[in-house]
Design an enzyme around this catalytic site. Structure first.
Site, PDB file in Angstrom:
ATOM      1  N   ASP A 136     151.786  96.447  73.608  1.00 52.14           N
ATOM      2  CA  ASP A 136     151.372  95.259  72.847  1.00 52.14           C
ATOM      3  C   ASP A 136     151.258  94.103  73.831  1.00 52.14           C
ATOM      4  OD1 ASP A 136     151.089  92.973  71.355  1.00 52.14           O
ATOM      5  OD2 ASP A 136     152.568  93.530  69.829  1.00 52.14           O
TER       6      ASP A 136
ATOM      7  N   PHE B 242     158.599  91.691  68.694  1.00 51.48           N
ATOM      8  CA  PHE B 242     157.760  90.937  67.751  1.00 51.48           C
ATOM      9  C   PHE B 242     156.359  91.524  67.805  1.00 51.48           C
ATOM     10  CE2 PHE B 242     154.708  87.911  66.259  1.00 51.48           C
ATOM     11  CZ  PHE B 242     155.266  87.541  65.049  1.00 51.48           C
TER      12      PHE B 242
ATOM     13  N   LYS C  76     145.242  87.145  70.289  1.00 51.45           N
ATOM     14  CA  LYS C  76     145.462  85.769  70.745  1.00 51.45           C
ATOM     15  C   LYS C  76     144.348  85.258  71.667  1.00 51.45           C
ATOM     16  CE  LYS C  76     150.134  85.114  69.397  1.00 51.45           C
ATOM     17  NZ  LYS C  76     151.090  86.175  69.200  1.00 51.45           N
TER      18      LYS C  76
HETATM   19  C1  LIG Z   1     151.416  86.996  68.030  1.00 50.11           C
HETATM   20  C2  LIG Z   1     151.767  88.415  68.271  1.00 50.11           C
HETATM   21  C3  LIG Z   1     151.416  89.429  67.362  1.00 50.11           C
HETATM   22  C4  LIG Z   1     150.779  89.124  66.030  1.00 50.11           C
HETATM   23  O1  LIG Z   1     149.574  88.451  66.148  1.00 50.11           O
HETATM   24  P1  LIG Z   1     148.970  87.654  64.855  1.00 50.11           P
HETATM   25  O2  LIG Z   1     147.592  87.269  65.307  1.00 50.11           O
HETATM   26  O3  LIG Z   1     149.860  86.483  64.617  1.00 50.11           O
HETATM   27  O4  LIG Z   1     148.970  88.617  63.727  1.00 50.11           O
HETATM   28  C5  LIG Z   1     151.723  90.731  67.698  1.00 50.11           C
HETATM   29  N1  LIG Z   1     152.343  91.036  68.849  1.00 50.11           N
HETATM   30  C6  LIG Z   1     152.697  90.086  69.743  1.00 50.11           C
HETATM   31  C7  LIG Z   1     153.368  90.488  71.017  1.00 50.11           C
HETATM   32  C8  LIG Z   1     152.447  88.751  69.473  1.00 50.11           C
HETATM   33  O5  LIG Z   1     152.834  87.810  70.338  1.00 50.11           O
END
Ligand SMILES: *Cc1c(COP(=O)(O)O)cnc(C)c1O
Length: 404
Positions: free
Chosen positions: A230, A145, A259
């Site tokens: 990520d 994700f 986040k």
């Molecule tokens: C939440 C998330 C994203 C995307 O972040 P947004 O601020 O919702 O665009 C990307 N990678 C990971 C691992 C995430 O948990």
């Protein structure tokens, strides 16, 4: 209380009436919060065990973060990057130091940080590595994700996230997560990057086998490929270390952050990397109107300072062991799988008992807010300010839901 006097039912109905149904929220309407606790429009209190998908690692309205936001609101909120503002350098320097990297590129949302990472990796591939023009590829993992843009959903393996959003962006190779041989085999002379979550959050807090991340680091170094981690959900204290990669002593070429970087107040994301990598971008080649704005920087500076104390990482590591003990005791008592790293847990409920959604609804009735991910899996990610007693309370309520 008489049902008719509650504000929640009509507030839930209105919320559903005037919005696209791209979420399926629990039927709770929150109006205020502090620390690890939420209060709804009827005054009922809930323990927050989601923390905005880890955007609220420091809890709701952390005093130091709120003070920084208030002070900045009274001075300067936006300049755009056309001008430099007085919060910018401190934010970039302090975040770069936290990451152990030369440079930082600030954006807003996580998906934008991922897009930035992809663009930088491709440009690095053509300009530094010497990849055949137009042929760059990036290796990614099944169950990933990374966000919701058209390019990012192009390499999602979740049909809900991907179906009917094509045509898809080419240039990605998907391999099974945790399988180093498959990843190694997928790398060719035009591979510019491997893009991975060090722990797959949305997939249900899936921790790869020990040795996988160091193996990825090694093969990326040997084949001159960038390792992009990520850490948007796994980073900034969630797992008991600053970064989830730290658990295995791995240093990626690029961190993607988001986040919690915005302290639960404003969206702030960033890419951190060394000058050989981020230095490929020249004026006009990438940007964002709001990226690195004064309000975002003022809040994020304090986020970095909170992390620099190590207190939140320590809390997460210590309290995470308590959470682990509590959850592992429920294995065979309604749980069939438990994965814990710091204050981050993926729980597989026996699908014969109930779905993850049903479990979350029953937890909600008992004053605990959590979120299901896939099928019968739920995730717990409380704010790192949660106390031992509150963890015990959450585990006790979960035990009762599973036993009922
Ligand atoms: C939440 C998330 C994203 C995307 O972040 P947004 O601020 O919702 O665009 C990307 N990678 C990971 C691992 C995430 O948990």
């Amino acid at each position: 209380m008489i049902e008719d006097m509650l504000r929640t039912p009509s507030a839930v109905r209105d919320a559903e009436k005037y919005t696209a149904h791209n979420y399926h929220p629990l039927p709770v309407v929150i109006s205020s919060a502090e620390g690890a606790w939420l209060t709804d429009v009827d005054g009922k209190r809930y323990l927050d065990c989601l923390a905005g998908y880890s955007a609220l690692n420091f809890g709701h309205r952390h005093p130091q973060l709120i003070a920084a936001a208030h002070a900045q609101l009274d001075r300067l909120t936006l300049t755009s990057r056309a001008f430099i503002h007085d919060q910018f350098a401190d934010f970039c320097r302090e975040l770069a130091e936290l990451c152990g990297k030369d440079l930082v590129l600030p954006m807003n949302t996580g998906a934008e940080a991922v897009e930035t990472g992809i663009k930088v990796a491709r440009k690095w591939g053509y300009q530094v590595k010497g990849v055949t023009p137009g042929q760059a590829n990036i290796v990614v993992a099944e169950g990933n994700f990374h966000g919701r843009t058209t390019t990012i959903v192009s390499f999602s393996t979740d049909e809900d996230a991907r179906a009917d959003f094509g045509p898809y962006t080419p240039g990605f190779t998907v391999v099974p997560y945790g399988d180093l041989d498959a990843l190694t085999a997928a790398i060719d002379e035009n591979t510019v990057a491997v893009l991975l979550e060090p722990i797959q959050g949305e997939q249900g807090v899936v921790v790869p086998p020990e040795g996988y991340l160091p193996g990825v680091r090694q093969v990326c170094t040997e084949r001159n490929v960038l390792f992009i981690a990520d850490e948007i959900q796994s980073g900034l204290g969630r797992t008991g270390r600053t970064f989830a990669c730290d658990h295995e002593g791995v240093v990626p070429d690029m961190y993607l952050l988001g986040k919690a970087l915005g302290g639960g107040i404003v969206p702030v994301s960033a890419v951190a990397a060394n000058a050989e990598v981020l230095g490929v971008l020249k004026p006009g080649q990438h940007g964002s109107t709001f990226g690195g704005n004064p309000l975002a920087c003022a809040v994020a500076i304090e986020v970095v300072r909170l992390l620099a104390t190590g207190e939140f990482q320590r809390r997460s590591a210590e309290l995470g062991e308590r959470l682990r003990a509590g959850l592992e005791a429920l294995l065979g008592k309604g749980l069939v799988g438990v994965r814990v790293r710091g204050l981050w847990a993926g729980l597989d409920i026996d699908p014969a008992l109930m779905s993850g959604r049903e479990a979350c609804e029953r937890l909600m009735e008992r004053g605990i807010l959590a979120k299901d991910t896939h099928g019968s899996t739920i995730r717990l990610a409380p704010p790192l300010v949660i106390t031992e007693e509150e963890i015990d309370q959450a585990v006790a309520q979960l035990a009762e839901v599973l036993a009922a």
